[in-house]
Design an enzyme around this catalytic site. Structure first.
Site, PDB file in Angstrom:
ATOM      1  N   TYR A  42       0.814  -1.228   0.000  1.00 18.62           N
ATOM      2  CA  TYR A  42       0.000   0.000   0.000  1.00 18.62           C
ATOM      3  C   TYR A  42       0.843   1.273   0.000  1.00 18.62           C
ATOM      4  CZ  TYR A  42      -3.908  -2.995   1.586  1.00 18.62           C
ATOM      5  OH  TYR A  42      -4.861  -3.969   1.723  1.00 18.62           O
ATOM      6  N   HIS A 100      -0.395 -11.584   2.307  1.00 20.68           N
ATOM      7  CA  HIS A 100      -1.380 -10.722   1.642  1.00 20.68           C
ATOM      8  C   HIS A 100      -2.258 -11.490   0.651  1.00 20.68           C
ATOM      9  CE1 HIS A 100      -2.015  -6.301   0.232  1.00 20.68           C
ATOM     10  NE2 HIS A 100      -3.128  -6.968   0.172  1.00 20.68           N
TER      11      HIS A 100
HETATM   12  N1  LIG Z   1      -6.316  -7.969   1.938  1.00 21.22           N
HETATM   13  C1  LIG Z   1      -6.634  -7.451   0.791  1.00 21.22           C
HETATM   14  O1  LIG Z   1      -6.339  -8.009  -0.287  1.00 21.22           O
HETATM   15  C2  LIG Z   1      -7.382  -6.153   0.770  1.00 21.22           C
HETATM   16  C3  LIG Z   1      -8.052  -5.734  -0.386  1.00 21.22           C
HETATM   17  C4  LIG Z   1      -8.759  -4.529  -0.355  1.00 21.22           C
HETATM   18  C5  LIG Z   1      -8.763  -3.775   0.808  1.00 21.22           C
HETATM   19  N2  LIG Z   1      -8.085  -4.180   1.912  1.00 21.22           N
HETATM   20  C6  LIG Z   1      -8.083  -3.388   3.166  1.00 21.22           C
HETATM   21  O2  LIG Z   1      -9.427  -3.066   3.483  1.00 21.22           O
HETATM   22  C7  LIG Z   1      -9.568  -1.659   3.623  1.00 21.22           C
HETATM   23  C8  LIG Z   1     -10.962  -1.240   3.187  1.00 21.22           C
HETATM   24  O3  LIG Z   1     -11.223  -1.624   1.840  1.00 21.22           O
HETATM   25  P1  LIG Z   1     -11.402  -0.564   0.678  1.00 21.22           P
HETATM   26  O4  LIG Z   1     -10.645   0.651   1.031  1.00 21.22           O
HETATM   27  O5  LIG Z   1     -11.064  -1.211  -0.604  1.00 21.22           O
HETATM   28  O6  LIG Z   1     -12.975  -0.337   0.639  1.00 21.22           O
HETATM   29  P2  LIG Z   1     -14.105   0.245   1.655  1.00 21.22           P
HETATM   30  O7  LIG Z   1     -13.546   0.529   3.004  1.00 21.22           O
HETATM   31  O8  LIG Z   1     -15.281  -0.673   1.542  1.00 21.22           O
HETATM   32  O9  LIG Z   1     -14.525   1.596   0.958  1.00 21.22           O
HETATM   33  C9  LIG Z   1     -13.725   2.747   0.981  1.00 21.22           C
HETATM   34  C10 LIG Z   1     -14.386   3.783   0.085  1.00 21.22           C
HETATM   35  O10 LIG Z   1     -15.673   4.117   0.588  1.00 21.22           O
HETATM   36  C11 LIG Z   1     -15.809   5.527   0.716  1.00 21.22           C
HETATM   37  N3  LIG Z   1     -16.476   5.756   2.017  1.00 21.22           N
HETATM   38  C12 LIG Z   1     -15.950   5.579   3.244  1.00 21.22           C
HETATM   39  N4  LIG Z   1     -16.861   5.835   4.205  1.00 21.22           N
HETATM   40  C13 LIG Z   1     -17.993   6.206   3.560  1.00 21.22           C
HETATM   41  C14 LIG Z   1     -19.264   6.606   4.008  1.00 21.22           C
HETATM   42  N5  LIG Z   1     -19.559   6.661   5.304  1.00 21.22           N
HETATM   43  N6  LIG Z   1     -20.186   6.919   3.066  1.00 21.22           N
HETATM   44  C15 LIG Z   1     -19.902   6.862   1.739  1.00 21.22           C
HETATM   45  N7  LIG Z   1     -18.699   6.490   1.264  1.00 21.22           N
HETATM   46  C16 LIG Z   1     -17.750   6.159   2.166  1.00 21.22           C
HETATM   47  C17 LIG Z   1     -14.419   6.087   0.692  1.00 21.22           C
HETATM   48  O11 LIG Z   1     -14.370   7.296  -0.040  1.00 21.22           O
HETATM   49  P3  LIG Z   1     -13.863   8.675   0.691  1.00 21.22           P
HETATM   50  O12 LIG Z   1     -12.409   8.474   0.978  1.00 21.22           O
HETATM   51  O13 LIG Z   1     -14.139   9.688  -0.378  1.00 21.22           O
HETATM   52  O14 LIG Z   1     -14.693   8.822   1.928  1.00 21.22           O
HETATM   53  C18 LIG Z   1     -13.611   5.039  -0.068  1.00 21.22           C
HETATM   54  O15 LIG Z   1     -13.606   5.338  -1.446  1.00 21.22           O
HETATM   55  C19 LIG Z   1      -8.435  -1.100   2.759  1.00 21.22           C
HETATM   56  O16 LIG Z   1      -8.156   0.241   3.097  1.00 21.22           O
HETATM   57  C20 LIG Z   1      -7.338  -2.058   3.080  1.00 21.22           C
HETATM   58  O17 LIG Z   1      -6.742  -1.724   4.319  1.00 21.22           O
HETATM   59  C21 LIG Z   1      -7.432  -5.374   1.919  1.00 21.22           C
END
Ligand SMILES: NC(=O)c1ccc[n+]([C@@H]2O[C@H](COP(=O)([O-])OP(=O)(O)OC[C@H]3O[C@@H](n4cnc5c(N)ncnc54)[C@H](OP(=O)(O)O)[C@@H]3O)[C@@H](O)[C@H]2O)c1
Length: 269
Positions: A42, A100
């Site tokens: 990341y 990962h």
């Molecule tokens: N292990 C893996 O392979 C893997 C894969 C993917 C993700 N991850 C981890 O999981 C975490 C979360 O996943 P993700 O970042 O892909 O997706 P997520 O948390 O489901 O969604 C994040 C997105 O949602 C928006 N958001 C956040 N809060 C909101 C709300 N209350 N209302 C409306 N929109 C909102 C954010 O935009 P704004 O910033 O504009 O608010 C951002 O674009 C990652 O940061 C990472 O640490 C791990």
């Protein structure tokens, strides 16, 4: 106080790079999040470290996860890569080190890299070990290989639209905590009338409802946002108690559509 377990609600740091990233992670710590999720891939380990130093919290109060990228699975490479991660984070150890992804296209056997993860734990580089994006078969093979060394979590895609139930149930039955990534489906759940209705009934957002649902199932969840207001409101999910009726309705929303599905990934369950 020694932290025994991983806090159920964490702050994801994918995309939280640079000054804006440090600000968002700092905001999360000020809000009360005590679990941060980063990864070698990341480019946010330095930002997590900077935010932790700025917050000045006791080290043991914050649960920090990082993930080892598959490029570091070669024999002899994993432990030094975690040493480097700790250095970038400015920490003596992380709380959780995850694999990962399973090796792309299965090009390496688990026996190449799982024992190295155990070695990292034995050397004190991490308090706990776990995996991410592991299937039922890979999880079972890992557990057999670990021979009693605890595996804390399998971090996988899971939200009301992608319930991932078969895998999640299997993890739970094997005593492995499910950590949900993309737990709020990237902020898109508001277009779902059922989510909207349940949210309105609780005077909450659909994102809070999704997170409360996941935690009610015993899972951890790691939403992220770059916006202070959303960082705070997502944390409010901890105060929401869903009814059995709410939970049953959310259980019915599964669309079975995986968002993260690289062609080099494993054959999913
Ligand atoms: N292990 C893996 O392979 C893997 C894969 C993917 C993700 N991850 C981890 O999981 C975490 C979360 O996943 P993700 O970042 O892909 O997706 P997520 O948390 O489901 O969604 C994040 C997105 O949602 C928006 N958001 C956040 N809060 C909101 C709300 N209350 N209302 C409306 N929109 C909102 C954010 O935009 P704004 O910033 O504009 O608010 C951002 O674009 C990652 O940061 C990472 O640490 C791990």
């Amino acid at each position: 106080m020694t932290m025994q377990a991983m806090p159920q609600l964490g702050f994801g740091t994918y995309g939280r790079t640079g000054e804006a990233g440090i600000e968002a992670i700092s905001c999360a710590l000020q809000t009360g999040y005590r679990h941060l999720d980063t990864a070698q891939d990341y480019d946010t380990e330095a930002e997590v470290g900077a935010a932790l130093r700025a917050a000045g919290l006791p080290r043991e109060d914050v649960f920090v996860t990082t993930k080892v990228r598959p490029a570091n699975f070669a024999p002899g490479a994993l432990v030094p890569s975690l040493e480097k991660s700790c250095e970038t984070l400015g920490l003596g150890h992380v709380d959780l080190a995850l694999i990962h992804w399973p090796a792309p296209n299965g090009e390496r056997p688990l026996s190449d890299y799982i024992p190295q993860l155990v070695e990292a734990k034995e050397r004190g580089l991490t308090r706990h070990i776990g995996v991410s994006n592991f299937t039922i078969a890979l999880l079972d093979e890992t557990l057999a290989m670990l021979d009693g060394v605890p595996l804390l979590t399998n971090q996988v895609e899971l939200n009301p639209w992608f319930r991932n139930r078969k895998l999640a149930d299997h993890c739970t039955s094997r005593g492995v905590t499910v950590t949900c990534y993309q737990p709020i489906a990237k902020g898109r759940l508001g277009s779902d009338p059922v989510m909207k209705e349940i949210a309105d009934a609780h005077d909450a957002t659909p994102e809070q409802i999704a997170l409360a649902f996941e935690m009610s199932r015993g899972y951890a969840a790691i939403p992220t946002s770059g916006k202070a207001e959303r960082i705070r409101s997502n944390f409010g999910a901890l105060d929401i108690r869903l009814t059995e009726g709410d939970i049953n309705r959310i259980e019915g929303l599964d669309r079975g559509q995986r968002a993260i599905d690289p062609d080099w990934g494993p054959d999913w369950d």
